[in-house]
Each structure stands twice: as C-alpha cells, then as structure tokens.
Scaffold this active site. Structure first.
Site, short mmCIF file in Angstrom:
data_model
loop_
_atom_site.label_atom_id
_atom_site.label_comp_id
_atom_site.label_asym_id
_atom_site.label_seq_id
_atom_site.Cartn_x
_atom_site.Cartn_y
_atom_site.Cartn_z
N ASP A 313 0.84 -1.20 0.00
CA ASP A 313 0.00 0.00 0.00
C ASP A 313 0.88 1.24 0.00
O ASP A 313 1.92 1.27 0.65
CB ASP A 313 -0.90 0.02 1.23
N ALA A 385 -18.08 13.76 2.65
CA ALA A 385 -17.82 13.00 1.43
C ALA A 385 -18.69 13.48 0.28
O ALA A 385 -18.33 13.29 -0.89
CB ALA A 385 -18.09 11.51 1.70
N MET A 389 -15.38 19.30 0.41
CA MET A 389 -14.76 20.59 0.71
C MET A 389 -15.02 20.94 2.16
O MET A 389 -15.86 20.33 2.83
CB MET A 389 -15.31 21.69 -0.21
#
Length: 688
Positions: A313, A385, A389
């Site tokens: 990852d 989500a 912003m």
C-alpha cells in the site's frame, strides 16, 4: 507483548535446556529426527557392547568402546540441547503471553427469553456470538468485533506500544483482542471466538516449538537426509560381513569391529544438519515473534523467504501517510500571500494533519498569524464525502477549500468563472504525485495549495535491495494514475496499481500466481480480506478488522505496513541458514573420509594408508578424533543456528556462490584442522 531481548545462551535458558535435552532421549521423541535416531540407536548398541566387554565377551578394548559410546551419547544430547534451547526461547515468550490470560468477569447480554439487561459471567464461559459490554477499566474478555460505542483501548500487553488506540463500531478499527484493557468510555462487543481459539491462544501455540509443524521445504530436506543416511547405512551393513569374515581381515588378524563401523556410520551421515534442523526452524519462528509478528503457520514463514512479488500500500508504507502543504500556487491576479491568507482562514478549524500543515506553512512563508474563530464570528463548515470541501462562513462570506472538481462545480454553480490557469496548475500538481486543493474566497478562485505525500526516507534504497534479490515491488493506491505514477517513480517501485479496488487487487495477485510467482501483501480492512486470503504471504494489521486477521496467515502486532520488508528478510534468513548449514554438514563428511576410513580398514587393506593425509597418530585416535569432532561441531554451530546466517540483499546466484565458498569450502577445510587438533590433544594426553 513486550519486546524482551533474548541472548543466544542466556543463563536462564541453558539450565532448563540441559534438563530437556535428557528428557528428549525418549525414543518417541528421537524418532522425529531419522538422522539422529540412527545415532541414538548406535549409542545404545555401543553401550551394550561396552557392557558385554566388561564380562570378557564380545569386542576387546572396553575403554575405547566406552569412549565411543560416551561421545555418541554426547552427539545426541548436543542435538537435543540445540532444539531445547531454541524451544526455550519460544517457551519464555509463550509464558509471557499466558500471563495475559487472566481470569476476568464479563458483562454478558442476557438472552431475550431470560429478560433484558447485562449479567456477570466468567470469560471462560463466553462463546462465539455472545455480546458483552466493557467499560473504562475493564479487561476485554475475548476477541470480538465492536458493534456499538467508541473507546480508547490499551493494547500494550499485546503490541508492546504504550500509546492507546481507538476502537469503534464499523470501519477498519472495530476488532478488539482479549486481554487488552479499556481506558475510557465503553464498548459493546460481539465475541468472535470460542474458548481456546482466541488470538492469544493461537500466539501461544505458534511460539511453542513443540507444537511447530514441519514446513514443506523442511520435510523435503528431511527426506534427502534420510536418503543419504540409508545409503551409508546400507554401505555399513554391507561392510560388516566383509570386514569380520574376509580372508584379508583374517590374515591381518585385525577385523573391523562393530564399534568402529558404528563410528564410521555416524561420522559419515549428515549429523550436523540433522541435529540442528529443528532448532533452525524453531529459531526462525522465534525471530519472527521478536519482530512482533505472529505467523499462523510455519509454512507462511518459509514462504516469506521464497516471495518474489511484494504488493505494498502507498499510504503508510511507501509514504508517511499524512499529506503536508508544500506550496501555494496563486491564480492570475492573486499573490501567493493573498492565497496563503485565505487558505489559512479556510483551515482555522480544520484539525486534520493537512489542515494544520496549511496554517503552519502560511505562518512560515508569510508570517501570517492564526486568528481565533470567536473573534471572527465565523462558522466552521466541516468536510463531508458529499461536498468534498471544508471551510468557514464569516457573515455572508464563504471561504472554502477542497478537491478541484468539487470546487469547480461550487464556483460555476454560483455563476463565476473557473480560470483555465488553475486547471493547468491542478494537472501539474497531480503529475508530480501531489494532491491539489483549490481555495475559493466568496466565489473567487484564489489558487491551489499543493499537498505532498512525503515518500519515506531510505525506502528507495530498500526497494533497490529487493530488486537485487529478484523481488518485484508493486505499489497499490487509490490515487489516480498520474499521481500514482509520480509517487512510484520517486519511490523506485517496479510497478503500480492505481485506483485499486478489492477486485483489482485480487485479479493482480492471481495474475502473478499464474506465472508461478509467490506473492506477499499487507492489509487491514474487510475489503482487503479476499486479496489477503489469495496471497501466499498475507500480513494483516493487528489494528485491522477481524475479517482481515482471519484471512491473513500473519498478524503484525505493531500494525506497521513496512514490516512486510522485514518479514521477507527473516524468511530468507531462515532459508539461508538452513541451506548454509546443510552445505557445511555434507561438505565436512569429506574430511571424515580421510580420517576414519584409513583408520578403520588400513590393517585389512594397507593401500588405504595413502588416504591418511592428516597423518593421525593412530587408527584408534583417528576414529576417536572424528567422533569427537562430529559431536563438538554441533555445539559450535548452535549460536549460528539460533541467530541465523547474516542476511545479505544479493541475488540467488551471488548467494549460492558465497554459500559454496564459505560453507562448502569451509565445511571441507575446518574438519581437517579440527580433527588434527583433537588427535594431537589425545596423543599429548595419552588418552588413546
């Protein structure tokens, strides 16, 4: 678990190991190592021959027979001691884990037919599916999943880390481990294991050497050693009637005795690796445990040494994982200082690492001081989500920062233009592997803040080492392809998978495996479980979900994604140690040929005197010296078997050449010097 360091020959472990070495003389235990079982049988036979010689029957020279018998018993005991010492280190680790299994009371949810509420019960009475409540100060009674609540949990008893962790329902941090303690708030936990199946139980079972199952490679090597032993056994049995009843032996008047033939057999079979093989495997598991990694099978540790593809990852493994503001890129007609001032305003109430870094960068670059939200009479607009912003509202003034596409929709919805220059700067920042945040002040686009995910120092060199070893590295990330390509180039990985989904990860692993490659990966979430179950070496984070830990074949107690690199090194070190000592064991038989074969048969076949290149003092001394060296070399190699051959990040061809030079050539030369030295000592002391 606390990281107690074990010295190779710690006094506290030597005593119990000596006692255990005698306990392992049980034939049922000896049978597990066929090579050492042959030595064990030889020890019994020579002991019986000595007893027979005392009453004037059988072979002469009872002193010589006794000496051979004693050193054969020492050979068996030294092999037992090596295994016991390795197991002792593991048992010490297991003892500290057992201390975690304290008797605790649990608050179990009453079954509906018995009324509502919580009833006290012993933790040992809990079964899979039961629901319990734990509050501040309580010990979590068993492994489970948080289904309600959020709390701070002390896992230092398991991980050795003093910092508490947050456990909450849902997400990737819902798994809790029995034996850990809740520090604050409360949790409702659904138990996921039955008694004896808990994480601590599995840890104890794996670190105890007595319960370690042989791995496929170890079984294959054991078969090879058994085959070599059978060959020498057949040769020895064939020589027995030839030496006892041949015409040449009769004429010489000195037939080869059974004691000498047993000494010949023991010296020529691969007793060195036979005596150390189990200790090498147990010590490998112990080293993995000392790295705070629990392997659920010895096969996983061994597979780690054969891995040739690593899936890693990006966040937390290749990069630090916390993006930091690195630059302000203003829009046309806006200065960098104006952009920094507005970006800081938008970040005043943002407590994320990214938001804090914007405030700090504005202060460092332009000495713009933070302002209190109260004095501005501002309202914080949190990130979501849906909007992607965040920012603040000051009266009718809306100050926002967020993802470029979300901010473009926000600006255009207000009827304002979105500058093309800002779009170009967003693309440029993405190509560099950074994350662009667009800042808007009351509908006006002020510019872009560049957030850089810092690649960890030294990671490029680590990947270069892996490449030299023939291991391919693949970075997995949810970033777009431009960002992923830039970070992959900076980190020096061989390939990357961008915008990765669980299905894509699984497909990639299967693709590599179809090419005959062994794949290793790490994961912590439920969405990682399918890929972890498919990977050959699957390291689940202890902080992850129960599904991830059940799918993996290793659990990293530290929850450190970079641990995968260390796991591969430990696995390779175990394979290198086994290979090196096998090479040494087989090679040192050559010197024994030159010592014991002339001594055993020179009276029958005088032409064999030409093989006595060491010029040993007498046939009896030569045989005794070889037997003593055969026993002592096991003791000398015990520290190497436990510590492991020094790991070197080199290719297989270079490793093979070095192995043959050091342990192959060394295995031939060392016995010549060792046997000659022992022979000289025996001669000087008139022991033979």
């Amino acid at each position: 678990m606390s990281r107690k360091s074990f010295t190779l020959l710690e006094a506290a472990l030597v005593g119990p190991a000596i006692v255990d070495a005698f306990r392992k003389l049980d034939p049922r235990t000896q049978w597990r190592s066929p090579v050492m079982f042959v030595v064990y049988v030889g020890s019994i036979i020579t002991t019986l021959l000595f007893a027979q010689s005392l009453v004037g029957q059988g072979e002469a020279s009872p002193g010589f027979i006794l000496a051979i018998a004693v050193w054969l018993w020492f050979t068996v005991l030294f092999a037992n001691f090596a295994e016991s010492l390795a197991e002792g280190r593991s048992k010490a680790q297991a003892a500290s884990l057992r201390a975690l299994k304290q008797a605790v009371m649990a608050k179990k949810l009453n079954e509906p037919r018995h009324g509502s509420g919580w009833l006290p019960c012993n933790a040992s009475d809990l079964r899979k599916g039961n629901v319990v409540q734990v509050e501040a100060g309580d010990v979590i009674p068993a492994d489970g999943e948080v289904i309600e609540g959020v709390a701070s949990v002390d896992e230092s008893a398991i991980t050795g880390e003093s910092a508490p962790v947050i456990r909450e329902s849902g997400g990737d941090f819902s798994a809790v481990t029995g034996g850990t303690r809740v520090l604050s708030d409360w949790l409702v936990v659904r138990i996921s294991v039955n008694p004896g199946e808990a994480f601590i139980d599995r840890m104890i079972a794996m670190v105890e050497g007595a319960k370690r199952q042989k791995t496929p490679n170890e079984i294959a090597l054991t078969i090879l050693l058994v085959a070599l032993t059978i060959i020498f056994l057949v040769v020895t049995v064939t020589l027995l009637p030839m030496s006892l009843f041949s015409v040449e032996a009769a004429r010489a008047g000195a037939p080869v005795t059974i004691t000498v033939l047993i000494a010949l057999l023991v010296c020529l079979i691969p007793t060195t690796i036979g005596g150390l093989l189990s200790a090498i495997g147990v010590a490998g598991m112990s080293r993995m445990m000392q790295a705070n990694v629990i392997a659920t099978s010895g096969r996983a540790v061994e597979a780690a040494g054969d891995v040739d593809v690593l899936l890693l990852d990006k966040t937390g493994t290749i990069t630090l994982g916390n993006r930091q503001a690195s630059d302000f890129v203003p829009a046309p007609g806006v200065t960098a200082e104006q952009l920094a001032d507005v970006a800081q305003l938008a970040s005043l109430a943002d407590e994320t690492p990214e938001g804090r870094s914007i405030v700090i960068l504005a202060k460092q670059r332009f000495n713009i001081r933070e302002r209190a939200m109260e004095s501005l009479h501002a309202t914080f607009v949190p990130f979501s989500a849906q909007t992607r912003m965040s920012g603040i509202d000051i009266g009718g003034r809306a100050v926002r920062k967020g993802a470029a596409d979300a901010m473009r929709q926000f600006v255009e919805a207000a009827g304002r233009p979105f500058p093309a220059e800002v779009l170009r700067s967003v693309d440029d920042i993405s190509r560099r592997g950074s994350t662009p945040l667009v800042v808007v002040d009351d509908g006006r686009v002020m510019g872009t803040v560049e957030l850089k995910d810092i690649v960890k120092g030294g990671i490029r060199e680590r990947f270069a080492e892996l490449r030299r070893m023939g291991i391919r590295t693949v970075m997995i990330t949810g970033d777009n392809k431009l960002t992923a390509a830039a970070i992959a180039a900076e980190a020096g990985v061989d390939d990357f998978l961008a915008e990765a989904t669980p299905e894509e990860k699984l497909r990639l692993i299967r693709s590599y495996q179809s090419q005959g490659r062994l794949v290793a990966m790490t994961g912590d979430g439920t969405n990682d479980a399918p890929a972890l179950a498919q990977a050959d070496v699957a390291v689940a984070m202890n902080s992850g979900t129960q599904a991830a830990k059940e799918a993996g074949n290793m659990v990293d107690l530290d929850s450190n994604p970079t641990k995968l690199l260390e796991i591969v090194e430990i696995g390779k070190q175990m394979l290198m140690t086994r290979g090196s000592l096998t090479t040494f064991s087989i090679a040192n038989d050559i010197a024994k040929y030159f010592a014991i074969i002339p001594a055993a048969f020179v009276t029958t076949y005088p032409q064999l005197k030409a093989l006595d290149v060491m010029q040993l003092s007498s046939p009896s001394s030569a045989i005794m010296s070889a037997v003593i060296f055969n026993a002592l070399v096991i003791v000398v190699l015990i520290p190497l078997a436990l510590k492991g051959v020094r790991y070197r990040a080199v290719g297989a061809a270079s490793l093979l050449r070095r192995n043959l030079l050091v342990y192959g050539l060394g295995g031939i030369l060392v016995p010549f010097a060792g046997i000659k030295l022992i022979d000289m000592i025996l001669a000087v002391m008139h022991l033979i």
